[in-house]
Design an enzyme around this catalytic site. Structure first.
Site, short mmCIF file in Angstrom:
data_model
loop_
_atom_site.label_atom_id
_atom_site.label_comp_id
_atom_site.label_asym_id
_atom_site.label_seq_id
_atom_site.Cartn_x
_atom_site.Cartn_y
_atom_site.Cartn_z
N SER A 145 23.99 89.79 12.67
CA SER A 145 23.40 90.56 13.79
C SER A 145 22.81 91.86 13.26
O SER A 145 23.29 92.96 13.56
CB SER A 145 24.47 90.83 14.85
OG SER A 145 25.06 89.63 15.28
N GLY B 31 20.10 93.54 13.88
CA GLY B 31 19.55 94.52 14.82
C GLY B 31 20.61 95.47 15.33
O GLY B 31 20.42 96.69 15.38
N ASP B 32 21.76 94.92 15.71
CA ASP B 32 22.87 95.76 16.19
C ASP B 32 23.36 96.69 15.10
O ASP B 32 23.66 97.87 15.34
CB ASP B 32 24.02 94.87 16.66
CG ASP B 32 23.71 94.14 17.94
OD1 ASP B 32 23.60 94.79 18.99
OD2 ASP B 32 23.56 92.90 17.89
N THR B 33 23.48 96.16 13.88
CA THR B 33 24.01 96.96 12.78
C THR B 33 23.06 98.09 12.42
O THR B 33 23.50 99.22 12.17
CB THR B 33 24.26 96.06 11.56
OG1 THR B 33 25.07 94.95 11.95
CG2 THR B 33 24.97 96.83 10.47
N ALA C 59 23.42 100.77 14.96
CA ALA C 59 24.66 101.52 14.75
C ALA C 59 24.52 102.52 13.62
O ALA C 59 25.00 103.66 13.70
CB ALA C 59 25.81 100.55 14.45
#
Length: 401
Positions: free
Chosen positions: A169, A171-173, A176
């Protein structure tokens, strides 16, 4: 005996409201370097991450990693008492992390304006699919959507088939990581101003920010990047190459000096002076032919032999690792990139190490994610807020905690 150095973020308290990936990954980064991260979950609807991914004996294996070093409390923010209790926590906090759809915190009466009225030094980290403003702000936006609309999906994969995704994932990382950078920047700025602020991080923008020269390529050179498989057009040699034992190695030798060393490793030093390959531009124009020539060499050797020869000549190269390769690799082991931590139910639990590595005050993994929902309610509500045991019982009966 020398006194042990404090962890760099031990004086920072974080309230983490997010679920799944983007928000909680930021919380993990803060916790790794000593911040007191208090993970807040609704008593009736815990973070789905507790059950995501593979499991052993009914216990999710992602949760202990994502929520390591954090305290776990329960709080129902949909209730008036819960909202007031959260404001009490905010008065004692430095940072609030949330990754709900924009407008959710405002609906609960917990906007930044309302929270900063309780604590003007508060920093609020807000991560969402499309940001807190703009025409798309109210859209649901998972990491996969951010990867698509940030430009990454279109250039990932091979040109003769549909776009693909990375196996994680990403994009999420990325969101963050950018949110954490912004938050650390705000913490530094607060030292001079004494005031907090909002960190507004959109997943699609975080992806877009790593897309290199995508926009000027289009607007100034009329070029739209497309899927190119394992190469970057004009950057050569940089590809995967088959070996005699039917595996692949990666070689990156696109700089002139490195390419000369590759030619020496191949036993063809004269190739570095050939007009088709002598410069970066020439190699880019003759990329396909050059890759065929290199693979003719790698195909004559087993992967380990080829890698040893490349290492001897200082050519960047490596295997395409599976997790088995990672676990068995002595370099990973020597740099503490897989650390065994005791899990209360599973016993020894392998954790990915802390990144980055600080020379004097490195991060630490003290505990896996709390397996019991609300495990630290007593610790936080009684010790931090001074609430009585009787009042906590009342809040529990009212489904506030």
């Amino acid at each position: 005996m020398l006194e042990k150095e404090k962890l760099p973020l031990e004086d920072v308290r974080v309230l983490e409201l997010g679920t799944l990936l983007a928000g909680p990954f930021s919380g993990r980064l803060f916790a790794d370097f000593g911040a007191e991260v208090i993970k807040i979950e609704p008593p009736d609807k815990p973070d789905p991450m507790r059950k995501w991914g593979k499991s052993k004996d009914g216990i999710g294996l992602w949760w202990p990693v994502q929520s390591r070093n954090k305290k776990s409390i329960t709080l129902n923010l949909r209730t008036e008492k819960g909202q007031e209790l959260f404001k009490d926590l905010v008065r004692e906090a430095d940072i609030v992390i949330e990754n709900f759809r924009p407008g959710t915190m405002e609906k609960w009466g917990l906007s930044y304006a309302e929270l900063s009225a309780e604590n003007p030094r508060l920093i609020m980290m807000r991560t969402s699919g499309f940001g807190q403003t703009g025409p798309y702000k109210e859209r649901a936006g998972f990491g996969s959507i951010g990867e698509a609309m940030g430009g990454l999906r279109h250039v990932t994969g091979f040109p003769d088939r549909e776009p693909t995704r990375a196996g994680i994932s990403i994009g999420d990382t990325l969101a963050a990581l950018f949110a954490t950078i912004g938050c650390l920047t705000a913490l530094h700025e607060r030292k001079s101003s004494g005031r907090g602020q909002v960190i507004d991080t959109a997943i699609y923008e975080s992806v877009f920010s790593v897309m290199e020269s995508l926009v000027p390529d289009y607007l100034l050179a009329d070029y739209i990047r497309e899927r190119t498989g394992n190469i970057l057009p004009g950057v050569a040699p940089s590809n995967i190459y088959r070996t005699a034992d039917d595996t692949y190695i990666v070689i990156g030798a696109n700089a002139d000096a490195v390419f000369r060393r590759l030619c020496e490793a191949m036993g063809e030093p004269e190739l570095a002076e050939h007009p088709d390959y002598a410069t970066h531009e020439a190699r880019g124009k003759n990329q396909k032919v050059l890759d065929v020539r290199i693979e003719e060499w790698t195909s004559s050797l087993n992967a380990n032999v080829a890698l040893q020869r490349l290492e001897k000549h200082g050519v960047p190269s490596g295997m395409i690792y599976t997790v088995k390769d990672i676990v068995e690799d002595r370099h990973y082991q020597e740099r503490d990139m897989i650390i065994p931590i005791e899990h209360p139910e599973l016993g020894e639990f392998p954790m990915p190490g802390v990144v980055p590595k600080l020379s004097r005050t490195p991060g630490q993994i003290k505990q896996p994610g709390a397996s019991i929902l609300g495990e630290h309610n007593k610790d936080v509500y009684e010790k931090l807020l001074g609430l009585s045991e009787n009042y906590l019982t009342e809040l529990n009966e009212d489904n506030v905690i």
